[in-house]
Design an enzyme around this catalytic site. Structure first.
Site, PDB file in Angstrom:
ATOM      1  N   ASN A  12      55.488  73.186 -23.459  1.00  0.00           N
ATOM      2  CA  ASN A  12      56.168  73.128 -21.997  1.00  0.00           C
ATOM      3  C   ASN A  12      57.489  72.545 -22.418  1.00  0.00           C
ATOM      4  OD1 ASN A  12      57.083  72.376 -19.373  1.00  0.00           O
ATOM      5  ND2 ASN A  12      55.363  71.196 -18.930  1.00  0.00           N
ATOM      6  N   ARG A  96      54.342  77.339 -20.897  1.00  0.00           N
ATOM      7  CA  ARG A  96      54.604  77.252 -19.443  1.00  0.00           C
ATOM      8  C   ARG A  96      56.044  77.804 -19.254  1.00  0.00           C
ATOM      9  NH1 ARG A  96      56.731  72.306 -16.215  1.00  0.00           N
ATOM     10  NH2 ARG A  96      56.170  73.058 -14.018  1.00  0.00           N
ATOM     11  N   HIS A 185      54.095  74.939  -9.252  1.00  0.00           N
ATOM     12  CA  HIS A 185      52.770  74.305  -9.509  1.00  0.00           C
ATOM     13  C   HIS A 185      51.477  75.019  -9.334  1.00  0.00           C
ATOM     14  CE1 HIS A 185      54.905  70.322  -7.981  1.00  0.00           C
ATOM     15  NE2 HIS A 185      54.944  70.299  -9.238  1.00  0.00           N
ATOM     16  N   ARG A 246      63.314  64.570  -4.288  1.00  0.00           N
ATOM     17  CA  ARG A 246      63.844  65.771  -3.708  1.00  0.00           C
ATOM     18  C   ARG A 246      63.464  65.637  -2.289  1.00  0.00           C
ATOM     19  NH1 ARG A 246      60.624  69.721  -7.138  1.00  0.00           N
ATOM     20  NH2 ARG A 246      60.786  68.544  -9.047  1.00  0.00           N
ATOM     21  N   GLU A 389      46.960  70.984 -16.084  1.00  0.00           N
ATOM     22  CA  GLU A 389      47.816  72.242 -16.417  1.00  0.00           C
ATOM     23  C   GLU A 389      47.774  72.729 -17.671  1.00  0.00           C
ATOM     24  OE1 GLU A 389      50.828  69.843 -14.025  1.00  0.00           O
ATOM     25  OE2 GLU A 389      51.606  71.931 -13.757  1.00  0.00           O
TER      26      GLU A 389
END
Ligand code: AMP
Length: 403
Positions: A12, A96, A185, A246, A389
């Site tokens: 990743n 990823r 996601h 965010r 993940e």
């Protein structure tokens, strides 16, 4: 690939970091995990834990110039435990990749054409795709013969119907610039919705699930019979829920207003909405543990930030209940969703008319396993389902190369 090749390395690659895990796909066991941070700085740091040998975490500090140097350092750490990139037991590397646009609906074996297409998507993912590409190019240079697979964060959401994916803006402008809701996601939403079905003892095709991925970034998705039908993130990961830094949903006119009245540039507004908003903007902290601690001490700003976070979450639970028509489960996952019992309790409080309820004792249980937190007679199950993940990327990668 040889029959003995059962390991997958998951990479990743972020702009200044590389996270990695080496897994054995016979049982999903983690053989090694690690992280390289602050690539390109004087104070780069590599932390490597060789789980296969039961060895302690090894940490090294010192300048690592770029991703190539970082991956070479990772390869050396793996080699030290007999798990190197040259091992015949390594079946593939799974990467990823954040943005796969509309083209990549499945994990994909990487070749030059795939690399070009990921490159073409850089304008819609300027922060993420370049870093992912660097990771892929470096890994390919180190092991050109090894299959490398891209697993896209957006892929799970490509099943969204057109009416959920399109913004209500001029169609020609949208199409010319590929503006639409892609969602992110996706690997987590796919994994958690499947695991939730498993927890209910059903096939994914039989259940409708609302997945709440609440980490530092946060997103909700509505999954009907194993297919995503709506998700809260959009063209970029800015839309939707209130996150650590965010804003999530906001009137786009705020941006022109700030340019006009506060003289802010596009970059200023970008930084404001992505880095200085959400929980950190509201109360100065983005860690839910710290926010809960401050609330317990009577801190009003922390309380308001928490209430705003929960209010948005509730709105999405309501909206996705309407989108799905029938909901079988609401699943909480990621750092906040898995650990913050008060968030789960508050998000579902008052939703009894919708069949949702939380059992306080079950909600207080701490465990790394998927578990129900709703009372037995609740019409809609509420669950905590830890996400993984890396395992999902490894499984998708291995399924593709061993097919
Ligand atoms: P993630 O992005 O999934 O790693 O989630 C990171 C976030 O999870 C942190 O910023 C915290 O807000 C939250 N978190 C992690 N552990 C806990 C905990 N024990 N209680 C509450 N929140 C937590």
């Amino acid at each position: 690939m040889t029959a003995t090749a059962t390991r997958v390395l998951v990479l990743n690659s972020g702009s200044s970091s590389v996270k990695y895990q080496l897994l054995d796909m016979r049982d999903g066991a983690r053989l090694a995990v690690g992280l390289v941070e602050r690539i390109g700085e004087e104070t780069s740091r590599l932390a490597h834990t060789p789980l296969a040998t039961g060895g302690d975490k090894r940490e090294t500090e010192g300048p690592i110039a770029d991703h190539e140097a970082a991956l070479k350092a990772v390869a050396a750490e793996l080699s030290a435990d007999g798990l190197g990139l040259d091992s015949p037991e390594l079946a593939a590397i799974g990467h990823r990749v954040v943005h796969g646009g509309l083209k990549f609906t499945e994990p994909t074996v990487i070749d030059d054409a795939v690399l070009q297409e990921i490159e073409r998507l850089v304008p819609v993912a300027p922060l993420h795709n370049p870093a992912n590409l660097t990771g892929i190019r470096t890994a390919r240079a180190l092991r050109p013969d090894l299959p490398q697979v891209a697993v896209f964060d957006t892929a799970f959401h490509t099943t969204m119907p057109e009416y959920a994916a399109r913004y209500a803006i001029d169609v020609e402008t949208a199409d010319a610039h590929r503006i639409r809701r892609y969602g992110f996601h996706g690997t987590s939403h796919a994994y958690v919705s499947r695991k939730t079905a498993e927890l209910l003892g059903k096939d994914p095709s039989e259940v409708n699930v609302i997945v709440l991925h609440l980490g530092n970034g946060a997103s909700a998705s509505a999954v009907a019979g194993g297919r995503c039908v709506d998700t809260s993130m959009g063209l970029t990961p800015l839309e939707g829920l209130v996150m650590g830094t965010r804003s999530g949903d906001i009137d786009p006119a705020v941006t022109f207003h700030l340019k006009r009245v506060a003289g802010m540039s596009e970059d200023d507004v970008d930084v404001l909405l992505n880095k200085k908003s959400g929980l950190v903007g509201l109360c100065g902290d983005n860690d839910m543990r710290e926010i809960r601690r401050r609330i317990d001490e009577g801190d009003e700003r922390a309380r308001l930030a928490f209430d705003i976070y929960i209010h948005r979450l509730k709105k999405y639970i309501g909206a996705y209940t309407a989108v799905l028509g029938r909901v079988d489960a609401v699943a909480f996952t990621a750092g906040v969703g898995e650990n913050a019992a008060p968030v789960r309790a508050a998000a579902l409080a008052g939703l009894e008319e919708m069949g949702l309820a939380v059992d306080a004792d079950l909600n207080a249980v701490r465990s790394g396993e998927p578990r129900l937190i709703s009372p037995e007679d609740a019409r809609v199950a509420a669950a905590v389902v830890p996400t993984d993940e890396e395992l999902e990327i490894a499984q998708q990668t291995y399924a593709l190369v061993s097919a």
